[in-house]
Scaffold this active site. Structure first.
Site, PDB file in Angstrom:
ATOM      1  N   TYR A 173       3.757  -7.088  17.358  1.00  0.00           N
ATOM      2  CA  TYR A 173       3.983  -6.142  16.254  1.00  0.00           C
ATOM      3  C   TYR A 173       4.752  -4.928  16.763  1.00  0.00           C
ATOM      4  O   TYR A 173       5.774  -4.540  16.178  1.00  0.00           O
ATOM      5  CB  TYR A 173       2.638  -5.705  15.647  1.00  0.00           C
ATOM      6  CG  TYR A 173       2.782  -4.566  14.651  1.00  0.00           C
ATOM      7  CD1 TYR A 173       3.299  -4.781  13.379  1.00  0.00           C
ATOM      8  CD2 TYR A 173       2.412  -3.259  14.994  1.00  0.00           C
ATOM      9  CE1 TYR A 173       3.435  -3.737  12.465  1.00  0.00           C
ATOM     10  CE2 TYR A 173       2.543  -2.210  14.090  1.00  0.00           C
ATOM     11  CZ  TYR A 173       3.058  -2.449  12.833  1.00  0.00           C
ATOM     12  OH  TYR A 173       3.201  -1.408  11.928  1.00  0.00           O
ATOM     13  N   ALA A 233       8.916  -3.183   4.049  1.00  0.00           N
ATOM     14  CA  ALA A 233       8.391  -4.560   4.077  1.00  0.00           C
ATOM     15  C   ALA A 233       8.155  -4.994   5.515  1.00  0.00           C
ATOM     16  O   ALA A 233       9.032  -4.867   6.370  1.00  0.00           O
ATOM     17  CB  ALA A 233       9.373  -5.517   3.396  1.00  0.00           C
ATOM     18  N   PHE A 235       0.833  -1.214   0.000  1.00  0.00           N
ATOM     19  CA  PHE A 235       0.000   0.000   0.000  1.00  0.00           C
ATOM     20  C   PHE A 235       0.866   1.262   0.000  1.00  0.00           C
ATOM     21  O   PHE A 235       0.944   2.003  -0.991  1.00  0.00           O
ATOM     22  CB  PHE A 235      -0.924  -0.073   1.233  1.00  0.00           C
ATOM     23  CG  PHE A 235      -1.564   1.204   1.644  1.00  0.00           C
ATOM     24  CD1 PHE A 235      -2.307   1.958   0.737  1.00  0.00           C
ATOM     25  CD2 PHE A 235      -1.458   1.654   2.957  1.00  0.00           C
ATOM     26  CE1 PHE A 235      -2.923   3.144   1.139  1.00  0.00           C
ATOM     27  CE2 PHE A 235      -2.067   2.832   3.360  1.00  0.00           C
ATOM     28  CZ  PHE A 235      -2.792   3.582   2.449  1.00  0.00           C
TER      29      PHE A 235
HETATM   30  P1  NAD Z   1       1.365  -3.583   3.198  1.00  0.00           P
HETATM   31  O1  NAD Z   1       1.024  -4.917   3.792  1.00  0.00           O
HETATM   32  O2  NAD Z   1       0.482  -3.054   2.110  1.00  0.00           O
HETATM   33  O3  NAD Z   1       2.862  -3.562   2.670  1.00  0.00           O
HETATM   34  C1  NAD Z   1       3.871  -4.393   3.166  1.00  0.00           C
HETATM   35  C2  NAD Z   1       4.609  -4.967   1.972  1.00  0.00           C
HETATM   36  O4  NAD Z   1       5.664  -5.784   2.468  1.00  0.00           O
HETATM   37  C3  NAD Z   1       3.724  -5.861   1.082  1.00  0.00           C
HETATM   38  O5  NAD Z   1       3.906  -5.510  -0.281  1.00  0.00           O
HETATM   39  C4  NAD Z   1       4.242  -7.276   1.362  1.00  0.00           C
HETATM   40  O6  NAD Z   1       4.081  -8.147   0.246  1.00  0.00           O
HETATM   41  C5  NAD Z   1       5.693  -7.005   1.731  1.00  0.00           C
HETATM   42  N1  NAD Z   1       6.270  -8.041   2.585  1.00  0.00           N
HETATM   43  C6  NAD Z   1       5.712  -8.616   3.690  1.00  0.00           C
HETATM   44  N2  NAD Z   1       6.537  -9.561   4.181  1.00  0.00           N
HETATM   45  C7  NAD Z   1       7.644  -9.575   3.395  1.00  0.00           C
HETATM   46  C8  NAD Z   1       8.845 -10.340   3.382  1.00  0.00           C
HETATM   47  N3  NAD Z   1       9.061 -11.298   4.296  1.00  0.00           N
HETATM   48  N4  NAD Z   1       9.766 -10.085   2.424  1.00  0.00           N
HETATM   49  C9  NAD Z   1       9.534  -9.133   1.471  1.00  0.00           C
HETATM   50  N5  NAD Z   1       8.405  -8.384   1.428  1.00  0.00           N
HETATM   51  C10 NAD Z   1       7.478  -8.612   2.377  1.00  0.00           C
HETATM   52  O7  NAD Z   1       1.425  -2.545   4.417  1.00  0.00           O
HETATM   53  P2  NAD Z   1       1.569  -0.950   4.420  1.00  0.00           P
HETATM   54  O8  NAD Z   1       0.359  -0.424   5.081  1.00  0.00           O
HETATM   55  O9  NAD Z   1       1.951  -0.444   3.088  1.00  0.00           O
HETATM   56  O10 NAD Z   1       2.789  -0.762   5.438  1.00  0.00           O
HETATM   57  C11 NAD Z   1       4.087  -0.401   5.013  1.00  0.00           C
HETATM   58  C12 NAD Z   1       4.956  -0.137   6.221  1.00  0.00           C
HETATM   59  O11 NAD Z   1       4.422   0.957   6.980  1.00  0.00           O
HETATM   60  C13 NAD Z   1       5.066  -1.301   7.191  1.00  0.00           C
HETATM   61  O12 NAD Z   1       6.388  -1.362   7.678  1.00  0.00           O
HETATM   62  C14 NAD Z   1       4.119  -0.936   8.314  1.00  0.00           C
HETATM   63  O13 NAD Z   1       4.494  -1.532   9.540  1.00  0.00           O
HETATM   64  C15 NAD Z   1       4.292   0.569   8.333  1.00  0.00           C
HETATM   65  N6  NAD Z   1       3.150   1.251   8.926  1.00  0.00           N
HETATM   66  C16 NAD Z   1       1.947   1.245   8.273  1.00  0.00           C
HETATM   67  C17 NAD Z   1       0.863   1.896   8.865  1.00  0.00           C
HETATM   68  C18 NAD Z   1      -0.491   1.929   8.167  1.00  0.00           C
HETATM   69  O14 NAD Z   1      -1.402   2.555   8.721  1.00  0.00           O
HETATM   70  N7  NAD Z   1      -0.660   1.325   7.014  1.00  0.00           N
HETATM   71  C19 NAD Z   1       1.009   2.523  10.116  1.00  0.00           C
HETATM   72  C20 NAD Z   1       2.258   2.486  10.747  1.00  0.00           C
HETATM   73  C21 NAD Z   1       3.318   1.859  10.139  1.00  0.00           C
END
Ligand code: NAD
Length: 303
Positions: free
Chosen positions: A141, A76, A14
């Site tokens: 987490y 990731a 995302f």
């Molecule tokens: P998301 O799940 O859409 O993106 C995570 C991506 O990482 C995915 O494309 C997934 O395929 C990839 N991934 C997962 N495990 C993997 C692995 N072992 N090896 C390689 N790739 C892997 O989530 P997001 O919402 O885009 O979050 C992105 C980052 O932002 C994350 O680190 C998340 O913790 C952080 N974050 C997000 C939010 C939110 O509200 N969405 C809030 C705080 C922090």
């Protein structure tokens, strides 16, 4: 700005896919490392990137992906708080060990930007939450994000790269991963289908919502602002009650006759959360631009 060689881990997810689009517009060379476990190639269709399908749990994969890279944006991760309580080992392996691999392999880069989370603060002792607030993880987490921050910082001290840790509050916007859809995405989808929003707990809990365009902007600013290093909260600076959010979304969807449904609170969930973004504002020039109602309207047009 000069063209940089940038590795985005999780670039098919995302936040990652919005970032990749923004970076390619700026003319950088982009490599994405993603195992597509929650992300998809559809998200980055048409983007000029070198795509590596691989797992950050494998050190050699990470090391290869880092070849000739200037900047790493490490996104990731597994991101579902309740799931992390059910599957703690997976969360440890991907988020803690995976981030350790990224930090350990980063001996030849200039900058490492890491997406951490407001979950690291637990239930806050004071609001708004600034970066000096004590850390109190309530879930595997949150613990995995704290360990990630520690590895990024530790290896920065060994290798000399510039570490930037962005503690994101709740990000929302188009393309949010289905299985882990944030509350705005979920409420919007349901309201447009004529279904009531489902609220965990009494709805009095507050969150700080930041549109994905602003979340991306924080990363772009962190890349450009070469003096920036250390931890930054990235949110809107506004506390929104989940109950008020539900009614706002019903209003914007033109479904004011629907009432939210209340169910039991989720384990590990934080009660109140709002960011103090003074530091990001001063040192990154970060200023959120997308207002909540406008962001939700934009999301509704996409659905
Ligand atoms: P998301 O799940 O859409 O993106 C995570 C991506 O990482 C995915 O494309 C997934 O395929 C990839 N991934 C997962 N495990 C993997 C692995 N072992 N090896 C390689 N790739 C892997 O989530 P997001 O919402 O885009 O979050 C992105 C980052 O932002 C994350 O680190 C998340 O913790 C952080 N974050 C997000 C939010 C939110 O509200 N969405 C809030 C705080 C922090």
């Amino acid at each position: 700005m000069e063209s940089l060689r940038i590795l985005v881990t999780g670039g098919a997810g995302f936040l990652g896919s919005h970032l990749v689009r923004a970076l390619s517009k700026e003319g950088h060379l982009i490599r994405v490392l993603d195992d597509l476990s929650t992300g998809s190639l559809e998200n980055i269709k048409g983007c000029d990137v070198e795509f590596i399908r691989g797992d950050i749990r494998e050190y050699s994969t990470v090391k290869d992906a880092l070849k000739d890279i200037d900047v790493v944006v490490h996104l990731a991760a597994l991101i579902d708080v309740p799931e992390s309580i059910e599957k703690p080992v997976e969360y440890f392996e991907v988020n803690s060990y995976g981030t350790f691999n990224v930090a350990r392999a980063s001996d030849n880069i200039n900058t490492l930007i890491f997406s951490s989370s407001c979950a690291v603060y637990g239930n806050p002792e004071r609001l708004p939450i600034d970066e000096n607030h004590k850390l109190n993880p309530l879930s595997p987490y949150a613990a995995s994000k704290i360990s990630g921050e520690a590895y990024i910082t530790g290896y920065a001290n060994i290798y000399g790269y510039r570490p930037v840790i962005l503690r994101y509050f709740n990000i929302y916007g188009p393309k949010q991963t289905k299985a882990y859809a944030g509350v705005i995405s979920e409420f919007t989808k349901r309201a447009l289908r004529g279904e009531p929003p489902i609220i965990y707990g009494d709805g009095e809990q507050t969150r700080d919502f930041i549109h994905v365009e602003d979340a991306v902007d924080a990363i772009l600013k962190a890349i450009k602002e070469e003096r920036a290093r250390g931890v930054y909260n990235i949110g809107s600076g506004n506390a929104v009650k989940i109950k008020d959010l539900a009614y706002l979304i019903l209003k914007l969807a033109g479904r004011t006759e629907i009432r939210p449904v209340y169910i039991a609170p989720r384990p590990g969930d934080i009660r109140n959360s709002v960011a103090d973004i003074t530091r990001a504002n001063k040192e990154l020039g970060f200023e959120p631009r997308v207002k909540l109602d406008r962001g939700i309207e934009m999301l509704m047009k996409e659905k």
